[in-house]
Design an enzyme around this catalytic site. Structure first.
Site, PDB file in Angstrom:
ATOM      1  N   ASP A 371       0.813  -1.218   0.000  1.00 27.93           N
ATOM      2  CA  ASP A 371       0.000   0.000   0.000  1.00 27.93           C
ATOM      3  C   ASP A 371       0.859   1.286   0.000  1.00 27.93           C
ATOM      4  O   ASP A 371       1.919   1.316   0.618  1.00 27.93           O
ATOM      5  CB  ASP A 371      -0.845  -0.046   1.291  1.00 27.93           C
ATOM      6  CG  ASP A 371      -2.016   0.891   1.239  1.00 27.93           C
ATOM      7  OD1 ASP A 371      -2.123   1.649   0.273  1.00 27.93           O
ATOM      8  OD2 ASP A 371      -2.826   0.845   2.189  1.00 27.93           O
ATOM      9  N   TRP A 413       0.516  -4.071  -4.782  1.00 27.74           N
ATOM     10  CA  TRP A 413      -0.705  -4.137  -3.962  1.00 27.74           C
ATOM     11  C   TRP A 413      -1.796  -3.274  -4.580  1.00 27.74           C
ATOM     12  O   TRP A 413      -1.538  -2.162  -5.037  1.00 27.74           O
ATOM     13  CB  TRP A 413      -0.363  -3.620  -2.574  1.00 27.74           C
ATOM     14  CG  TRP A 413      -1.477  -3.564  -1.565  1.00 27.74           C
ATOM     15  CD1 TRP A 413      -1.766  -4.502  -0.629  1.00 27.74           C
ATOM     16  CD2 TRP A 413      -2.421  -2.493  -1.348  1.00 27.74           C
ATOM     17  NE1 TRP A 413      -2.824  -4.100   0.161  1.00 27.74           N
ATOM     18  CE2 TRP A 413      -3.249  -2.858  -0.262  1.00 27.74           C
ATOM     19  CE3 TRP A 413      -2.646  -1.268  -1.970  1.00 27.74           C
ATOM     20  CZ2 TRP A 413      -4.283  -2.058   0.224  1.00 27.74           C
ATOM     21  CZ3 TRP A 413      -3.688  -0.461  -1.490  1.00 27.74           C
ATOM     22  CH2 TRP A 413      -4.486  -0.865  -0.406  1.00 27.74           C
ATOM     23  N   ARG A 445     -11.650   2.133   8.596  1.00 26.58           N
ATOM     24  CA  ARG A 445     -10.367   2.485   7.977  1.00 26.58           C
ATOM     25  C   ARG A 445     -10.527   3.663   7.003  1.00 26.58           C
ATOM     26  O   ARG A 445      -9.924   3.689   5.940  1.00 26.58           O
ATOM     27  CB  ARG A 445      -9.796   1.273   7.229  1.00 26.58           C
ATOM     28  CG  ARG A 445      -8.317   1.033   7.557  1.00 26.58           C
ATOM     29  CD  ARG A 445      -7.730  -0.040   6.679  1.00 26.58           C
ATOM     30  NE  ARG A 445      -6.328  -0.234   7.005  1.00 26.58           N
ATOM     31  CZ  ARG A 445      -5.389  -0.461   6.112  1.00 26.58           C
ATOM     32  NH1 ARG A 445      -5.673  -0.524   4.846  1.00 26.58           N
ATOM     33  NH2 ARG A 445      -4.148  -0.634   6.479  1.00 26.58           N
ATOM     34  N   LYS A 478      -1.200  -8.299  -5.148  1.00 28.11           N
ATOM     35  CA  LYS A 478      -1.866  -8.545  -3.859  1.00 28.11           C
ATOM     36  C   LYS A 478      -3.145  -7.717  -3.861  1.00 28.11           C
ATOM     37  O   LYS A 478      -3.100  -6.487  -3.894  1.00 28.11           O
ATOM     38  CB  LYS A 478      -0.949  -8.132  -2.709  1.00 28.11           C
ATOM     39  CG  LYS A 478      -1.574  -8.329  -1.329  1.00 28.11           C
ATOM     40  CD  LYS A 478      -0.540  -8.059  -0.244  1.00 28.11           C
ATOM     41  CE  LYS A 478      -1.153  -7.995   1.139  1.00 28.11           C
ATOM     42  NZ  LYS A 478      -0.189  -7.537   2.139  1.00 28.11           N
ATOM     43  N   ASP A 480      -6.365  -6.552  -2.117  1.00 20.91           N
ATOM     44  CA  ASP A 480      -6.830  -6.430  -0.732  1.00 20.91           C
ATOM     45  C   ASP A 480      -8.305  -6.023  -0.658  1.00 20.91           C
ATOM     46  O   ASP A 480      -8.910  -5.567  -1.646  1.00 20.91           O
ATOM     47  CB  ASP A 480      -5.951  -5.388  -0.009  1.00 20.91           C
ATOM     48  CG  ASP A 480      -5.688  -5.763   1.434  1.00 20.91           C
ATOM     49  OD1 ASP A 480      -6.530  -6.453   2.025  1.00 20.91           O
ATOM     50  OD2 ASP A 480      -4.643  -5.346   1.975  1.00 20.91           O
ATOM     51  N   CYS A 528      -6.539 -10.978  -0.257  1.00 18.49           N
ATOM     52  CA  CYS A 528      -6.259 -10.618   1.122  1.00 18.49           C
ATOM     53  C   CYS A 528      -7.457  -9.789   1.574  1.00 18.49           C
ATOM     54  O   CYS A 528      -8.116  -9.150   0.761  1.00 18.49           O
ATOM     55  CB  CYS A 528      -4.974  -9.777   1.093  1.00 18.49           C
ATOM     56  SG  CYS A 528      -4.572  -8.927   2.608  1.00 18.49           S
ATOM     57  N   GLY A 531      -5.707  -9.228   6.127  1.00 20.77           N
ATOM     58  CA  GLY A 531      -5.211 -10.550   6.501  1.00 20.77           C
ATOM     59  C   GLY A 531      -6.103 -11.574   5.820  1.00 20.77           C
ATOM     60  O   GLY A 531      -6.454 -11.425   4.658  1.00 20.77           O
ATOM     61  N   ASP A 550      -2.924 -11.047   9.209  1.00 22.15           N
ATOM     62  CA  ASP A 550      -2.006  -9.952   9.515  1.00 22.15           C
ATOM     63  C   ASP A 550      -1.219 -10.257  10.784  1.00 22.15           C
ATOM     64  O   ASP A 550      -0.283  -9.532  11.125  1.00 22.15           O
ATOM     65  CB  ASP A 550      -2.779  -8.639   9.714  1.00 22.15           C
ATOM     66  CG  ASP A 550      -2.973  -7.904   8.400  1.00 22.15           C
ATOM     67  OD1 ASP A 550      -2.466  -8.391   7.378  1.00 22.15           O
ATOM     68  OD2 ASP A 550      -3.646  -6.853   8.386  1.00 22.15           O
TER      69      ASP A 550
HETATM   70  C1  GLA Z   1      -4.182  -4.994   4.995  1.00 22.90           C
HETATM   71  C2  GLA Z   1      -3.291  -6.182   4.681  1.00 22.90           C
HETATM   72  C3  GLA Z   1      -1.851  -5.826   4.997  1.00 22.90           C
HETATM   73  C4  GLA Z   1      -1.448  -4.606   4.203  1.00 22.90           C
HETATM   74  C5  GLA Z   1      -2.405  -3.459   4.494  1.00 22.90           C
HETATM   75  C6  GLA Z   1      -2.124  -2.276   3.595  1.00 22.90           C
HETATM   76  O1  GLA Z   1      -4.264  -4.774   6.361  1.00 22.90           O
HETATM   77  O2  GLA Z   1      -3.692  -7.302   5.396  1.00 22.90           O
HETATM   78  O3  GLA Z   1      -1.002  -6.908   4.715  1.00 22.90           O
HETATM   79  O4  GLA Z   1      -1.454  -4.928   2.840  1.00 22.90           O
HETATM   80  O5  GLA Z   1      -3.756  -3.853   4.297  1.00 22.90           O
HETATM   81  O6  GLA Z   1      -2.988  -1.230   3.818  1.00 22.90           O
END
Ligand code: GLA
Length: 746
Positions: A371, A413, A445, A478, A480, A528, A531, A550
């Site tokens: 991120d 990401w 968030r 990745k 998310d 993801c 986590g 996470d």
């Molecule tokens: C989530 C993911 C982390 C990371 C953050 C970034 O919490 O689980 O591994 O990538 O987002 O914001």
């Protein structure tokens, strides 16, 4: 694999080790008879005689009494239970009819048996390449009071104890009907005394194992967060009370779905057990116009008479062969390092170049930029939706080229399903966000979810993501998903159809993922959700691996990995080593080795000693990780209420095995042997940790000796490799010469 006895109106779905029987009774109900170990025949009368003697029921406003003595709706074992009839133990489907009535009662009309299995449109499903491996039974039923049809699909596999079910409702009424519930599967077992294995959790405590007795009140394992399986996971096992890890009957259920789900489980008043699984009916309603249909997601049933590990083996084989993307399912994944725990949002081009250099010198194969690379994203309070590179912060082209020049891969990401209220996208398109207008939505968030029910939003966001992956040669993504759905409202779907939002949202997500894997089949995708908040077969249809948690504290991960391993193959469980101070890098790596392997740390901060350890670990991973990716997995000791956790994987040819043992607390010398499984009893195995050669039957009947004193939080990895007689002789000669003690243990 599927037979129909026309005289007895009996279906038998089977393979060499598994049988599933049901029949069509006089009233055209589908009645479940047996599911379990292969049985050549069933006696319908013996299996139905326990029902009450009389049966009275309203059918088309006429009272009907069944003459056959053997049937009672109240205690019957259905394939698709009715709603608002004499059976009150949970329903398969609920339809609000044209006249607003709710009674829903489907009876058999016809069936056909087909080779192979049709894919379900718009939903992830088991991918069948060879039609000969699967046969499908398609049964059409009709509601007694309306022109609404229910199709049940059953696909049985010839090489695995897997039965996949899903269902479809078709509205043939000239007016709209409302679907209020449609399950994917039902299993009515003829007796009680079962236990339920499920998982629950939250952020950083993903998938905690829970075993409970199936009681006579209904237990519902469900989720209503709109695609966030932290709280409960869409996978359960029902096992006979005496079934343990290695022996006894057990049934695994997994939904191929990432949205709201439920498993209703109960023992009834007659001590029979009913399981109904599918989309969660809470906050669900779907309007179907004339000729429109609705498909439920697929639900996988895995059976084994070899205990919980037996079910795990069936599920792992099935998921690797039929769910995971073909390109990566059996492929070794690169050892990665992720920038998140190293730098969070605080990085620049120079730092990433240094990260690449250091990682390269440690034998790491891929660097992932997490991120913070886009918009004004220097904290989690802005910019989701603005997928333009922050060129002041990172020169993406430069870092990717640099990694590739070093023969390393590069990953990025993204979080495509989200929008920050503080973003360019939100200021230009507030209508793209999914929330109920005129109230203050919860901002987890600092973000909102995009309205993926709207195809225009899917088009827009996909074009932004595609642009990046088309422009740069990125090897890994990745993907998310950091908040769940709340106060849902969609300007596209409208207030009258609010009950459709959760399902339509997940269809939009699947559409997005589908476009991505179609355009970028060679990009390794890891999903993801803060986590492992969205760990399910729906996601694994698109992504080859999922970040498991996470929580990177190694001791906490033992629990998380142990329960995740039961339901999902190790090759798709993201497990990394972090800089958390507890345990050595070697101990931490031994735990993470049983997943897709990687690091979450700043290598520049490592001591020389730690660096050397990591170099050694990476060599070992490269040499042995194929046993994790392809092998058969056996849980040996559960960490639940215990000081130990142990598991192992064995290669399919039984020549290589990796055994994991972990103890939480310190313990003195104590007689400890763990029996191993799945080895070849006649082969001799060299054990690299103990430097011994021991026969498979010894390991499987006496066990692996770990009687030495154990330090607190000690992880052990035993690599076993079969040796031939020449290798064994040479080894023994050298050993004799060195006058080593034969039984020396580590
Ligand atoms: C989530 C993911 C982390 C990371 C953050 C970034 O919490 O689980 O591994 O990538 O987002 O914001």
């Amino acid at each position: 694999m599927i037979t129909f006895d026309t005289k007895r109106r009996l279906f038998h779905l089977y393979n060499a080790n598994f049988s599933y029987y049901f029949y069509i009774n006089k009233l055209n109900y589908l009645i479940h008879l047996y599911s379990g170990k292969y049985l050549q025949n069933v006696d319908i009368e013996r299996l139905t005689e326990r029902y009450a003697e009389r049966y009275a029921y309203l059918d088309n406003n006429k009272e009907v009494c069944d003459e056959s003595y053997y049937f009672s709706l109240q205690g019957a074992n259905f394939e698709c239970a009715t709603f608002n009839t004499a059976d009150k133990r949970g329903s398969f489907a609920i339809i609000k009819n044209v006249d607003s009535s709710l009674l829903t009662d489907f009876r058999y009309v016809s069936h056909k048996i087909i080779q192979g299995k049709e894919p379900i449109k718009y939903l992830p499903h088991a991918k069948i390449q060879n039609c000969k491996e699967v046969e499908t039974l398609e049964i059409t039923l009709k509601d007694v009071r309306s022109e609404v049809y229910l199709i049940l699909y059953y696909s049985i596999f010839n090489n695995l104890n897997i039965l996949i079910r899903n269902s479809k409702i078709i509205n043939k009424e000239k007016q709209d009907i409302t679907l209020l519930k449609l399950a994917s599967t039902e299993l009515d077992l003829i007796y009680g005394d079962y236990e339920l294995i499920s998982t629950y959790g939250t952020w950083s405590k993903d998938r905690q194992l829970e075993v409970s007795k199936i009681s006579h009140s209904k237990q519902i394992i469900s989720d209503n967060h709109g695609g966030r399986g932290f709280y409960h996971n869409p996978a359960i096992i029902i096992k006979e009370k005496d079934t343990n890890l290695f022996n006894g009957n057990a049934y695994g259920f997994e939904l191929i779905y990432s949205g709201n789900f439920s498993f209703e489980v109960s023992a009834d008043e007659f001590n029979q057990t009913r399981v109904i699984a599918g989309i969660n009916e809470e906050n669900f309603s779907f309007t179907l116009r004339y000729n429109q249909c609705f498909n439920s997601p697929e639900c996988v049933l895995a059976f084994s008479d070899k205990g919980i590990n037996g079910v795990t083996n069936v599920l792992h084989d099935f998921i690797r062969q039929y769910i995971l993307p073909k390109t990566f399912a059996f492929k070794e994944r690169p050892i990665l390092i992720n920038s998140w725990e190293a730098y969070y949002f605080d990085f620049d081009t120079e730092k990433i170049i240094k990260l690449i250099d250091e990682a390269n010198s440690l034998g790491i194969e891929m660097v992932v930029l997490d991120d913070g690379w886009f918009g004004n994203r220097d904290s989690d309070s802005s910019s989701l939706g603005d997928w333009q590179i922050n060129k002041d912060k990172i020169d993406l082209e430069k870092v990717i080229t640099y990694a590739h020049e070093k023969n390393m891969k590069f990953g990025l990401w993204v979080e495509p399903e989200m929008i920050s209220p503080n973003s360019k996208l939100f200021s230009e398109h507030p209508e793209f966000a999914l929330y109920k207008r005129n109230i203050k939505p919860t901002l987890f968030r600092h973000q909102l979810v995009l309205d993926l029910t709207n195809p225009k939003v899917v088009d827009y966001i996909y074009s932004e993501i595609k642009e990046i992956f088309k422009k740069y040669p990125i090897d890994y993504c990745k993907w998310d998903f950091n908040r769940y759905l709340s106060e849902i409202g969609s300007l596209y779907v409208g207030e009258n159809n609010e009950g459709e939002i959760y399902h339509r949202f997940i269809l939009g997500t699947y559409d997005l993922l589908n476009r991505f894997i179609t355009d970028f089949p060679n990009v390794l995708l890891e999903t993801c959700a803060s986590g492992g908040g969205r760990f399910d077969l729906g996601m694994l249809y698109y992504s080859s691996q999922i970040w498991a948690s996470d929580e990177t504290d190694p001791t906490a991960r033992v629990d998380i990995q142990y329960s995740t391993n039961i339901f999902y193959p190790l090759s798709c469980i993201g497990a990394h080593v972090s800089a958390r101070p507890f345990l050595t890098y070697q101990d931490k790596a031994i735990i993470a080795a049983f997943g897709t392997f990687g690091y979450e740390l700043d290598p520049i901060k490592l001591s020389e000693e730690d660096k050397n350890q990591i170099i050694g670990i990476n060599k070992l991973i490269k040499e042995w990780h194929h046993v994790v990716t392809e092998g058969d997995y056996y849980a040996l000791k559960s960490p639940v209420n215990s000081n130990y956790a142990a598991w192992m994987t064995v290669s399919k040819n039984k020549k290589e095995a990796l055994v994991f043992h972990f103890n939480f607390r310190r313990e003195p010398t104590y007689s400890r042997y763990i029996k191993l499984y799945g080895l070849d009893p006649d082969l001799y195995y060299f054990n690299s940790l103990t430097n011994t050669i021991i026969k498979g039957d010894f390991y499987m009947n006496v066990g692996l000796n770990i009687s030495a004193p154990l330090d607190e939080g000690k992880a052990m990895l035993f690599v076993l490799k079969a040796v031939n007689s020449l290798e064994k002789t040479i080894y023994e000669k050298i050993k004799m010469k060195n006058n080593e003690k034969r039984d020396k243990i580590f």
